[in-house]
Design an enzyme around this catalytic site. Structure first.
Site, mmCIF file in Angstrom:
data_model
loop_
_atom_site.group_PDB
_atom_site.id
_atom_site.type_symbol
_atom_site.label_atom_id
_atom_site.label_comp_id
_atom_site.label_asym_id
_atom_site.label_seq_id
_atom_site.Cartn_x
_atom_site.Cartn_y
_atom_site.Cartn_z
ATOM 1 N N ASP A 56 0.912 -1.118 0.113
ATOM 2 C CA ASP A 56 0.164 -0.044 0.109
ATOM 3 C C ASP A 56 0.767 1.214 -0.049
ATOM 4 O O ASP A 56 1.911 1.363 0.894
ATOM 5 C CB ASP A 56 -1.075 -0.096 1.335
ATOM 6 N N TYR A 61 2.898 10.093 0.782
ATOM 7 C CA TYR A 61 4.002 9.528 1.327
ATOM 8 C C TYR A 61 5.241 9.992 1.086
ATOM 9 O O TYR A 61 5.384 9.398 -0.405
ATOM 10 C CB TYR A 61 3.864 7.959 1.429
ATOM 11 N N LYS A 86 -3.838 5.916 -3.238
ATOM 12 C CA LYS A 86 -4.847 6.628 -2.918
ATOM 13 C C LYS A 86 -5.041 7.950 -3.504
ATOM 14 O O LYS A 86 -3.921 8.161 -4.532
ATOM 15 C CB LYS A 86 -4.569 6.975 -1.277
ATOM 16 N N GLY A 245 -2.609 0.020 11.383
ATOM 17 C CA GLY A 245 -2.565 0.756 13.070
ATOM 18 C C GLY A 245 -3.061 -0.322 14.061
ATOM 19 O O GLY A 245 -3.511 0.029 14.926
ATOM 20 N N PHE A 247 -1.126 -1.674 16.219
ATOM 21 C CA PHE A 247 -0.352 -1.349 17.386
ATOM 22 C C PHE A 247 -0.985 -0.227 18.263
ATOM 23 O O PHE A 247 -0.359 0.247 19.123
ATOM 24 C CB PHE A 247 1.132 -1.414 17.299
ATOM 25 N N SER A 249 -0.528 3.404 17.572
ATOM 26 C CA SER A 249 0.870 4.072 17.733
ATOM 27 C C SER A 249 1.863 3.581 18.554
ATOM 28 O O SER A 249 2.583 4.384 18.913
ATOM 29 C CB SER A 249 0.219 5.510 18.411
ATOM 30 N N ILE A 251 1.652 1.452 21.487
ATOM 31 C CA ILE A 251 1.696 0.963 22.867
ATOM 32 C C ILE A 251 1.243 -0.728 22.773
ATOM 33 O O ILE A 251 1.758 -1.396 23.838
ATOM 34 C CB ILE A 251 0.528 1.635 23.441
ATOM 35 N N LEU A 252 0.968 -1.225 21.730
ATOM 36 C CA LEU A 252 0.662 -2.716 21.960
ATOM 37 C C LEU A 252 1.923 -3.409 21.225
ATOM 38 O O LEU A 252 1.757 -4.538 21.303
ATOM 39 C CB LEU A 252 -0.713 -3.027 20.811
ATOM 40 N N ALA A 253 2.948 -2.685 20.904
ATOM 41 C CA ALA A 253 4.038 -3.361 20.599
ATOM 42 C C ALA A 253 5.177 -3.257 21.175
ATOM 43 O O ALA A 253 6.309 -3.748 21.327
ATOM 44 C CB ALA A 253 4.730 -2.869 19.017
ATOM 45 N N PRO A 255 7.248 -3.008 24.927
ATOM 46 C CA PRO A 255 7.455 -3.905 26.384
ATOM 47 C C PRO A 255 6.555 -3.125 27.411
ATOM 48 O O PRO A 255 6.191 -1.683 27.337
ATOM 49 C CB PRO A 255 8.846 -3.907 26.506
#
Length: 342
Positions: A56, A61, A86, A245, A247, A249, A251-253, A255
């Site tokens: 994508d 970009y 896009k 998205g 993660f 931004s 926080i979910l990736a 530690p």
């Protein structure tokens, strides 16, 4: 459910099959930090070598740079990959006979493109704007046809009090008509929206026959409002979804106790508490939280693929490991019993 990054999945009614794991190219444009040509090429090659066949991009970009980089790599491959890009932004500059409108106020969360091309973006969702954007992307990518076009960042999150102006250009101004004509002519296989808010996709379904949409940050382990409010509608209308998205931004990736960013800002206390509980359960089952975050969206039948955005070949390889991590059914049952997923 055991996932493979290279697994091919049908993309709604488009006739396309995409890999379950796709690669977003925004980082190649110098998002947050410069990326050299050599590093960009190495990253794209690592994605290809990992079995990824869905890529994508967007004119935004790197102000066109990413489309050039992606096209240069894919044109050399013996196997055709699926490409989405896009519409909604034109890359341009002032010249004799053309004066551009004033630049919109800079978003304080936008760090800019550190080594993008020397162009300026101008929003244009009209019939002519969509057609010109398609023509420009053809030339940058070097392909006469492009598989998917997403209407980029339409909605109030990006446009605030200018939303109605741009929405009118897309609807009454012929933007959707242009996309419908491109699809009917076989220039594209399908179109939809590429946005950070599911509500605008819902509204767009009242205006056009969308084939597939890209939704970022709005269906994750930390944000599942769309699961009841929107995903059933997508299924009913036969519109496939690609989720980015995952993660939220970072926080979910990160530690436990690491980066505390959620939706581009400091995470609120309730999000931190929810994330810590997710960490607890992940530790109990020996599952990396990042692996659970990547696999969660694909548990829903409406979702065909997820997109990742990374900055190095090492990150691609790590993401593939997370994506293909075996996760027991009991793990998901525990999350559901604690109300962390529905």
């Amino acid at each position: 459910m055991h996932l493979k990054a290279s697994e091919k999945r049908a993309l709604g009614r488009t006739g396309l099959t995409v890999t379950a794991l796709g690669l977003g190219t925004a980082p190649l444009g110098g998002l947050y930090a410069p990326v050299s040509r050599a590093d960009a090429d190495a990253l794209l090659e690592a994605g290809w070598d990992s079995g990824i066949r869905y890529f994508d991009s967007a004119p935004m970009y790197g102000y066109g740079r990413c489309e050039h980089l992606l096209g240069d790599m894919l044109r050399e491959k013996p196997e055709r990959a699926v490409i989405s890009t896009k519409v909604g932004r034109l890359m341009t500059n002032e010249r004799a006979g053309r004066t551009l409108p004033p630049a919109p106020p800079k978003n304080p969360l936008d760090s800019g493109w550190h080594n993008g091309l020397n162009f300026r973006e101008v929003f244009d969702y009209s019939y002519d704007g969509v057609m010109r954007s398609f023509d420009d992307s053809q030339q940058r990518l070097g392909f006469p046809e492009i598989d998917l076009l997403y209407v980029h960042d339409i909605g109030r999150v990006t446009h605030a009090d200018r939303h109605e102006f741009h929405w009118n250009a897309l609807t009454r101004g012929g933007g959707f008509r242009a996309l419908t004509e491109l699809r009917a002519a076989g220039n594209i296989k399908g179109f939809g929206l590429g946005v950070n808010e599911w509500q605008i996709i819902r509204d767009a379904l009242e205006e056009a026959d969308l084939d597939c949409s890209l939704l970022a940050g709005r269906y994750s382990l930390l944000d599942q409002v769309s699961e009841k409010e929107f995903l059933p509608l997508a299924q009913k209308r036969g519109m496939a979804l690609v989720i980015a998205g995952v993660f939220n931004s970072g926080i979910l990736a990160a530690p436990r106790g690491g980066e505390q960013k959620f939706d581009y800002a400091d995470a609120p206390a309730e999000i931190i508490a929810r994330t810590n509980r997710l960490h607890d359960i992940c530790d109990e089952y020996h599952v990396p939280l990042a692996a659970a975050a990547m696999q969660f969206p694909l548990r829903h039948e409406a979702v065909s693929s997820i997109l990742i955005g990374v900055r190095s070949p090492e990150q691609i390889r790590q993401n593939v490991v997370w994506f293909e991590q075996s996760i027991p059914d009991e793990f998901w049952t525990t999350l559901r019993s604690e109300g962390l997923i529905s």
